[in-house]
Design an enzyme around this catalytic site. Structure first.
Site, PDB file in Angstrom:
ATOM      1  N   LYS A 311       0.823  -1.221   0.000  1.00  0.00           N
ATOM      2  CA  LYS A 311       0.000   0.000   0.000  1.00  0.00           C
ATOM      3  C   LYS A 311       0.856   1.271   0.000  1.00  0.00           C
ATOM      4  CE  LYS A 311      -4.099  -2.178   1.949  1.00  0.00           C
ATOM      5  NZ  LYS A 311      -5.143  -2.187   2.946  1.00  0.00           N
ATOM      6  N   ASP A 352     -10.460   1.591   1.683  1.00  0.00           N
ATOM      7  CA  ASP A 352     -10.634   1.062   3.046  1.00  0.00           C
ATOM      8  C   ASP A 352     -11.339   2.119   3.890  1.00  0.00           C
ATOM      9  OD1 ASP A 352      -9.426  -1.378   2.684  1.00  0.00           O
ATOM     10  OD2 ASP A 352      -7.440  -0.704   3.316  1.00  0.00           O
TER      11      ASP A 352
HETATM   12  P1  NAP Z   1      -1.118  -3.543  11.000  1.00  0.00           P
HETATM   13  O1  NAP Z   1      -0.772  -2.331  10.236  1.00  0.00           O
HETATM   14  O2  NAP Z   1      -0.119  -4.620  11.141  1.00  0.00           O
HETATM   15  O3  NAP Z   1      -1.570  -3.092  12.482  1.00  0.00           O
HETATM   16  C1  NAP Z   1      -1.874  -4.046  13.443  1.00  0.00           C
HETATM   17  C2  NAP Z   1      -2.417  -3.342  14.673  1.00  0.00           C
HETATM   18  O4  NAP Z   1      -2.849  -4.355  15.570  1.00  0.00           O
HETATM   19  C3  NAP Z   1      -1.383  -2.507  15.400  1.00  0.00           C
HETATM   20  O5  NAP Z   1      -2.016  -1.408  15.983  1.00  0.00           O
HETATM   21  C4  NAP Z   1      -0.864  -3.489  16.452  1.00  0.00           C
HETATM   22  O6  NAP Z   1      -0.378  -2.851  17.618  1.00  0.00           O
HETATM   23  C5  NAP Z   1      -2.130  -4.222  16.811  1.00  0.00           C
HETATM   24  N1  NAP Z   1      -1.884  -5.550  17.350  1.00  0.00           N
HETATM   25  C6  NAP Z   1      -1.503  -6.637  16.653  1.00  0.00           C
HETATM   26  N2  NAP Z   1      -1.391  -7.686  17.492  1.00  0.00           N
HETATM   27  C7  NAP Z   1      -1.684  -7.262  18.720  1.00  0.00           C
HETATM   28  C8  NAP Z   1      -1.741  -7.873  19.996  1.00  0.00           C
HETATM   29  N3  NAP Z   1      -1.483  -9.165  20.155  1.00  0.00           N
HETATM   30  N4  NAP Z   1      -2.124  -7.138  21.070  1.00  0.00           N
HETATM   31  C9  NAP Z   1      -2.395  -5.825  20.905  1.00  0.00           C
HETATM   32  N5  NAP Z   1      -2.358  -5.180  19.736  1.00  0.00           N
HETATM   33  C10 NAP Z   1      -2.003  -5.881  18.653  1.00  0.00           C
HETATM   34  O7  NAP Z   1      -2.419  -4.248  10.390  1.00  0.00           O
HETATM   35  P2  NAP Z   1      -3.655  -3.553   9.627  1.00  0.00           P
HETATM   36  O8  NAP Z   1      -3.452  -3.650   8.176  1.00  0.00           O
HETATM   37  O9  NAP Z   1      -3.898  -2.233  10.243  1.00  0.00           O
HETATM   38  O10 NAP Z   1      -4.820  -4.567   9.984  1.00  0.00           O
HETATM   39  C11 NAP Z   1      -5.424  -4.541  11.262  1.00  0.00           C
HETATM   40  C12 NAP Z   1      -6.748  -5.288  11.200  1.00  0.00           C
HETATM   41  O11 NAP Z   1      -7.626  -4.640  10.299  1.00  0.00           O
HETATM   42  C13 NAP Z   1      -6.619  -6.722  10.739  1.00  0.00           C
HETATM   43  O12 NAP Z   1      -7.399  -7.549  11.551  1.00  0.00           O
HETATM   44  C14 NAP Z   1      -7.228  -6.711   9.352  1.00  0.00           C
HETATM   45  O13 NAP Z   1      -7.870  -7.933   9.036  1.00  0.00           O
HETATM   46  C15 NAP Z   1      -8.247  -5.614   9.484  1.00  0.00           C
HETATM   47  N6  NAP Z   1      -8.567  -5.042   8.177  1.00  0.00           N
HETATM   48  C16 NAP Z   1      -9.824  -5.237   7.737  1.00  0.00           C
HETATM   49  C17 NAP Z   1     -10.188  -4.742   6.510  1.00  0.00           C
HETATM   50  C18 NAP Z   1     -11.576  -4.969   6.031  1.00  0.00           C
HETATM   51  O14 NAP Z   1     -11.848  -4.668   4.862  1.00  0.00           O
HETATM   52  N7  NAP Z   1     -12.468  -5.474   6.866  1.00  0.00           N
HETATM   53  C19 NAP Z   1      -9.276  -4.014   5.727  1.00  0.00           C
HETATM   54  C20 NAP Z   1      -7.971  -3.808   6.236  1.00  0.00           C
HETATM   55  C21 NAP Z   1      -7.641  -4.347   7.472  1.00  0.00           C
HETATM   56  P3  NAP Z   1       1.149  -2.328  17.724  1.00  0.00           P
HETATM   57  O15 NAP Z   1       1.164  -0.966  17.068  1.00  0.00           O
HETATM   58  O16 NAP Z   1       1.414  -2.271  19.165  1.00  0.00           O
HETATM   59  O17 NAP Z   1       1.988  -3.330  16.981  1.00  0.00           O
END
Ligand code: NAP
Length: 522
Positions: A311, A352
Site C-alpha cells: 500500500k 478502506d
Molecule cells: P497492522 O498495520 O499490522 O496493524 C496491526 C495493529 O494491531 C497494530 O495497531 C498493532 O499494535 C495491533 N496488534 C496486533 N497484534 C496485537 C496484539 N497481540 N495485542 C495488541 N495489539 C495488537 O495491520 P492492519 O493492516 O492495520 O490490519 C489490522 C486489522 O484490520 C486486521 O485484523 C485486518 O484484518 C483488518 N482489516 C480489515 C479490513 C476490512 O476490509 N475489513 C481491511 C484492512 C484491514 P502495535 O502498534 O502495538 O503493533
C-alpha cells in the site's frame, strides 16, 4: 482439426492405469475441457489405444523423456518406435521436444514422416515444444525464431517464471503469435508466478492453455484447475477486448478479492477479468510490475486492488509517476486502489476508508455527516486504523485511539487531531462507538478479544474490522451485551464495491459480492 479462434483448454491425463485414466477423461469432459493431453509417459499401465478410440475430444499424445521433465526412461530409439505406433492410432496431435528434433536427424526424419506440419490433416499434427524448467532464458527470442522455422503445425514455448515480471517476455511473444496470420502457438509460464499467463492466453488468442483436473493431477507447476478456469475466471467470456484488473500483494494465493470481483463483473455483465498478482515485497518489484503492464497497453490493465505489503509502495509509485491522488488517501499514506484510464493515466484511492465509514454508518442507520461530534474509540494504530481515524476525523468525529504501542497511538493522534488514551483506560472509555482495528481475534487466534467483555454496554455500537472469522469473539460478546454489532465483512465488501465503482462507473452488485464472501468464509 480446424483452426479455431477461441483459445482451447487442454487437460493432461496423468493416471497410470486404464480405469483411473478413464475416470480422468470423463471428469475432463464433464468439466468442459476442449482437448486432452494423454501423457503416455505417465500412463505406463493404461490401455491407451482403447482410451483414444473411446474419447470424443481431440487428443495430444505426449511421451515426454526424463531430460524434458517427463517420466519416460527408455532409450531414444525405443521412444521413437513407440511414437510411430502411437501415430498409427491417430491422435489429433503429437507433441515432440524441439531440442531432440533439432539435434537428431533420425528424430527429424521419423517425426516428420509420422506427423503433419499443418492442422486439418490426415496425420497427427506436430506440436514442437520448447521447455525451460529453470527460468525464462535471456536468449528466448533467438530460440523462438529458430523454432518458428521448423516444420510444425503448432509451436509450444513453456518456461518457468520465478517472478511475475518473467511473464512479460512470454506475453510479448503470445501477443505477436495471437495474430490471425501466424502459426498457432502455445505460450505459457510455469510456477505460481506464471499462473496469469495461463488465463491471459485466452485474451491474447494463443492456441491453447493447459489446465488440470485437480492440483494432484497436474502435469506442470502452476496449472489452474479446470473448474476455477470456468467458474472463477469465466474462461469462455475472455476475449481480446477484456479489461484486466487484479490484486497486487505477497502472499496472494488466499485472497478472496478474485472471487468477489469476478463475481461482480459476471453479475454486471462487465467485460473484465480479475487476477491475483504475486509481486515480491520491495518497491523495486512493485515498480517493475507496474512499468511492465503499463508499457504494454494491449494487456489493457484498467485497475488494481493493492494489499499487504504494497500500500505504501503504491503511493510512492503514483507520486513518482505524477499520478492523480485522492487527497485523503495521500494523507493516510496508503493506496489500496489504482485506476488506469484508457490513455494510461493513473489515479490512486483508499477505499478502506470509505468502506469502513460506509459499514459503520449503514450499521448504525445514520448518514456520514451524522458522525460529526460522535465520540469513537479506535483500537489499533496500524494501516487500517490510520484510514479509519483519517475518515472519522474528516467527518468531524471525536476520536480516541488506544494501542498496545502507545507511541504509535500518540503519533497517529497528532497527525489527525485525535487523542491517544492509555490502553489501561479502555474499559472506562466514554466512547459509545468502538472500532477494533487491531488484528486481535483474527483467524487462527479466534479466542482472543481486544475489549473487556464486562465493559461492553447495550448503548454501544461495536465494529470489528476483522473479517475472518465473520463473527469474532468481540462481536459475539457485544451482541450478548445487547450492543449493535458490525462485522468486518461489511467493510471488506464496501471497500471492494467502491473499487468496482471506480473501475467501471457502474453501481456495484453488492448482494452478489456479499454472497460470494459469505460462502467463502462459511
Ligand atoms: P497492522 O498495520 O499490522 O496493524 C496491526 C495493529 O494491531 C497494530 O495497531 C498493532 O499494535 C495491533 N496488534 C496486533 N497484534 C496485537 C496484539 N497481540 N495485542 C495488541 N495489539 C495488537 O495491520 P492492519 O493492516 O492495520 O490490519 C489490522 C486489522 O484490520 C486486521 O485484523 C485486518 O484484518 C483488518 N482489516 C480489515 C479490513 C476490512 O476490509 N475489513 C481491511 C484492512 C484491514 P502495535 O502498534 O502495538 O503493533
Amino acid at each position: 482439426m480446424a483452426p479455431t479462434k477461441r483459445t482451447l483448454l487442454a487437460v493432461p491425463i496423468t493416471a497410470a492405469d486404464t480405469d483411473s485414466a478413464r475416470r480422468q477423461i470423463k471428469s475432463a469432459q464433464t468439466a468442459r475441457a476442449d482437448i486432452l493431453e494423454f501423457r503416455l509417459d505417465y500412463m505406463a499401465d493404461a490401455d491407451w489405444p482403447t482410451l483414444l478410440a473411446e474419447t470424443s475430444l481431440p487428443v495430444i499424445a505426449t511421451l515426454r523423456p526424463k531430460d524434458q521433465g517427463g517420466k519416460f526412461t527408455g532409450s531414444e530409439d525405443q521412444r521413437l518406435n513407440l511414437l510411430a505406433d502411437i501415430a498409427k492410432a491417430r491422435p489429433a496431435f503429437i507433441d515432440f521436444e524441439w531440442p531432440h528434433f533439432e539435434s537428431s536427424s533420425r528424430a527429424r526424419q521419423l517425426i516428420s514422416s509420422i506427423t503433419c506440419d499443418s492442422l486439418d490433416a490426415h496425420k497427427p499434427a506436430l506440436i514442437l515444444s520448447l521447455h525451460d524448467f529453470h527460468s525464462v532464458p535471456a536468449n528466448l527470442n533467438e530460440a523462438v525464431t529458430r523454432l518458428s522455422s521448423a516444420p510444425a503445425a503448432i509451436l509450444k514455448i513453456v518456461c518457468l517464471a520465478n517472478d511475475i515480471c518473467d511473464n512479460f517476455p512470454l506475453l510479448d511473444i503470445a501477443q505477436r503469435a495471437g495474430k490471425a496470420d501466424t502459426k498457432p502457438t502455445i505460450i505459457l509460464a510455469m510456477g505460481q508466478a506464471g499462473q496469469i499467463s495461463r488465463v491471459l492466453a485466452a485474451k491474447l488468442g494463443t492456441f491453447l492453455s493447459f489446465s488440470c483436473l485437480s492440483l494432484d493431477e497436474a502435469s506442470a507447476p502452476g496449472q489452474i484447475p479446470l473448474d476455477q478456469m470456468h467458474s472463477l475466471y469465466r474462461w469462455e467470456s475472455i476475449t481480446a477486448g477484456t479489461s484486466i484488473f487484479g490484486v497486487v500483494g505477497s502472499p496472494i494465493a488466499h485472497s478472496l478479492s478474485p472471487d468477489i470481483h469476478n463475481a461482480a463483473f459476471a453479475k454486471a455483465n462487465f467485460a473484465g477479468l480479475y487476477l491475483p498478482f504475486l509481486v515480491e515485497p520491495s518497491y523495486e518489484s512493485f515498480a517493475r510490475f507496474m512499468d511492465g503492464f503499463i508499457k504494454r497497453p494491449w494487456l489493457n490493465l484498467r485497475g488494481l486492488s493493492v494489499t499487504m505489503p504494497h500500500k505504501a509502495n503504491a503511493l510512492r509509485y503514483l507520486r513518482d509517476n505524477s499520478a492523480h491522488m485522492d487527497s485523503l488517501a495521500e494523507r493516510v499514506g496508503s493506496i489500496n486502489t489504482i485506476v488506469i484510464s484508457s490513455d494510461g493515466q493513473l489515479s490512486g484511492y483508499n477505499t478502506d476508508l470509505d468502506g469502513a465509514l460506509d459499514a459503520l454508518t449503514s450499521g448504525m442507520g445514520i448518514t456520514r455527516p451524522e458522525l460529526a461530534g460522535q465520540k469513537v474509540a479506535v483500537l489499533g494504530a496500524g494501516g487500517a486504523a490510520r484510514a479509519i481515524v483519517a475518515g472519522l476525523t474528516h467527518a468531524g468525529a471525536q476520536v480516541l485511539i488506544y494501542n498496545r504501542t502507545a507511541s504509535r497511538a500518540q503519533q497517529l493522534a497528532q497527525e489527525f487531531s485525535a487523542s491517544a488514551d492509555p490502553l489501561v483506560d479502555l474499559a472506562q472509555t466514554s466512547a459509545r462507538i468502538i472500532i477494533n482495528a487491531t488484528s486481535i481475534g483474527m483467524y487462527p487466534h479466534v479466542k482472543a478479544s481486544p475489549f473487556p467483555s464486562d465493559a461492553l454496554k447495550p448503548d454501544m455500537t461495536v465494529f470489528d474490522t476483522v473479517y475472518n472469522p465473520q463473527q469474532t469473539l468481540l462481536l459475539t460478546q457485544a451482541a450478548q451485551a445487547g450492543a449493535t454489532t458490525i462485522s468486518g465483512t461489511e467493510m471488506f465488501i464496501r471497500q471492494a464495491a467502491k473499487q468496482f465503482e471506480l473501475w467501471t462507473d457502474q453501481i456495484a452488485p453488492l448482494n452478489a459480492m456479499q454472497q460470494v464472501l459469505y460462502r467463502a468464509l462459511a
